[in-house]
Write an enzyme that holds these catalytic residues in place. Structure first.
Site, PDB file in Angstrom:
ATOM      1  N   ILE A 296     -54.141 -58.966  -8.458  1.00 18.98           N
ATOM      2  CA  ILE A 296     -55.153 -58.575  -7.482  1.00 18.98           C
ATOM      3  C   ILE A 296     -54.742 -57.254  -6.835  1.00 18.98           C
ATOM      4  CG2 ILE A 296     -56.209 -59.123  -5.240  1.00 18.98           C
ATOM      5  CD1 ILE A 296     -57.297 -60.872  -7.455  1.00 18.98           C
ATOM      6  N   LYS A 297     -55.675 -56.289  -6.824  1.00 19.43           N
ATOM      7  CA  LYS A 297     -55.475 -55.052  -6.072  1.00 19.43           C
ATOM      8  C   LYS A 297     -56.321 -55.130  -4.806  1.00 19.43           C
ATOM      9  CE  LYS A 297     -56.292 -50.116  -5.845  1.00 19.43           C
ATOM     10  NZ  LYS A 297     -57.095 -48.966  -6.327  1.00 19.43           N
ATOM     11  N   GLN A 298     -55.688 -54.869  -3.669  1.00 20.46           N
ATOM     12  CA  GLN A 298     -56.394 -54.970  -2.399  1.00 20.46           C
ATOM     13  C   GLN A 298     -55.889 -53.901  -1.434  1.00 20.46           C
ATOM     14  OE1 GLN A 298     -58.925 -55.395  -0.359  1.00 20.46           O
ATOM     15  NE2 GLN A 298     -59.087 -57.524  -1.086  1.00 20.46           N
TER      16      GLN A 298
END
Length: 350
Positions: free
Chosen positions: A236-238
């Site tokens: 996940i990129k956040q």
């Protein structure tokens, strides 16, 4: 990494000393050399996907640590090429993007079909390719904000991709279609043996008030992460959280007082840990974005972000503009400075 290179401010010193009392570190599936064995071996990922994940986790200066540093350069589409590469025109040539990722010791390079298409045969065996399959283009007038597919998963596989990446604008009018498109694309990518990375961005004009921008609130971004891992993202990129209380202030969604009273606090590390918790307590790795380039303060800001991510239980940074919008060697140095945080055994989980 020597402490002196940090030019430790009072804030950084406080971050280094913080002890998390919200979601404690023993509840987190912590990054480490055996992360794939601990968290993916029992999953539904095929041996081919495990091999691709192994390539991501075992390339570059952070190989074998369970952490990763990724260079993302899709801003030529997302922000216009002139705005992105104007500060450093050498990156209009796609080969220099790949060279920066390799020289910078990155685990992977994330960029477009076009970039990889021009240099795939020369570099596919030298660094893992993360192909961004959808984009928000800004040539439509007036601008609209919608992620649309720019190519197929099969095309990414033919380019030699180790992984595919996509963005969903959670909260937008188009998010329902985007969720369905990306879920199907990730299923196909796994069938072909590629890993999947999801940019989990909140996007709705109502999320920004005169007081705060809740696009970066821990509760909204945390829920976006939870939706992302549900549709099959391996990473996940956040954006790093900057506040909390988006749901309660905007008065929508379902909340519980524990989200704000006991599962998080105002401390940046606790806010980021709430994001990690929503990634199945760290079973799916969280990487935070490096943010825009502001010039002279970029290095210090990148190090600060890396410290928060690492101490929260995240797995690394995906930082682009801070690296490629400066001279090549300075870009390499900045990427190395980020990686040094993850190599420094003195910087531990809070």
């Amino acid at each position: 990494m020597e402490t002196s290179t940090l030019q430790v401010s009072a804030e950084v010193e406080a971050l280094l000393q913080h002890e998390c009392q919200t979601i404690t570190k023993d509840q987190i599936h912590q990054p480490g050399p055996d992360f794939i064995d601990r968290c993916f071996l029992q999953s539904n990922r095929s041996p081919q996907v495990l091999r691709s994940l192994g390539q991501l986790y075992n390339t570059g200066r952070l190989a074998g640590t369970g952490y990763m540093s990724i260079l993302p350069v899709d801003q030529g589409i997302e922000h216009t090429a002139g705005a992105s590469f104007g500060p450093n025109p050498m990156y209009f040539d796609p080969e220099n993007i790949i060279k920066l990722a390799i020289e910078g010791g990155c685990n992977a390079v994330a960029t477009t079909f076009g970039t990889f298409g021009t240099v795939a045969r020369k570099y596919a065996h030298k660094i893992p390719f993360l192909v961004k399959i959808n984009h928000n283009e800004l040539l439509t007038y007036p601008n609209k904000f919608d992620q649309i597919m720019f190519g197929s998963v099969e095309e990414a596989w033919n380019l030699g991709a180790t992984a595919v990446g996509a963005t969903i604008y959670f909260g937008s009018e188009e998010s329902g279609r985007q969720i369905q498109e990306v879920a199907a694309a990730f299923e196909r990518a796994h069938e072909l043996g590629m890993a999947t990375v999801l940019w989990c961005y909140a996007r709705n004009n109502a999320f920004k008030t005169s007081e705060k921008d809740y696009h970066v609130s821990a509760d909204l971004t945390g829920q976006a992460n939870h939706l992302g891992v549900t549709i099959g993202a391996d990473i996940i990129k956040q954006k790093l959280p900057e506040n909390n209380g988006g749901f309660s202030t905007l008065k929508f969604g379902k909340t519980h007082k524990a989200m704000y009273d006991t599962l998080s606090s105002e401390n940046p590390i606790d806010l980021a840990r709430y994001q990690v918790a929503n990634c199945y307590m760290g079973r799916i790795g969280l990487i935070n974005s490096g943010g825009e380039s502001k010039g002279a303060t970029d290095r210090d800001e990148a190090i600060r972000t890396a410290i928060i991510n690492k101490r929260a239980g995240g797995q690394g940074l995906i930082s682009g503009r801070k690296a490629f919008q400066r001279p090549f060697e300075e870009g390499v140095d900045l990427l190395n400075a980020i990686q040094d945080v993850y190599l420094d055994e003195r910087i531990t989980l809070a």
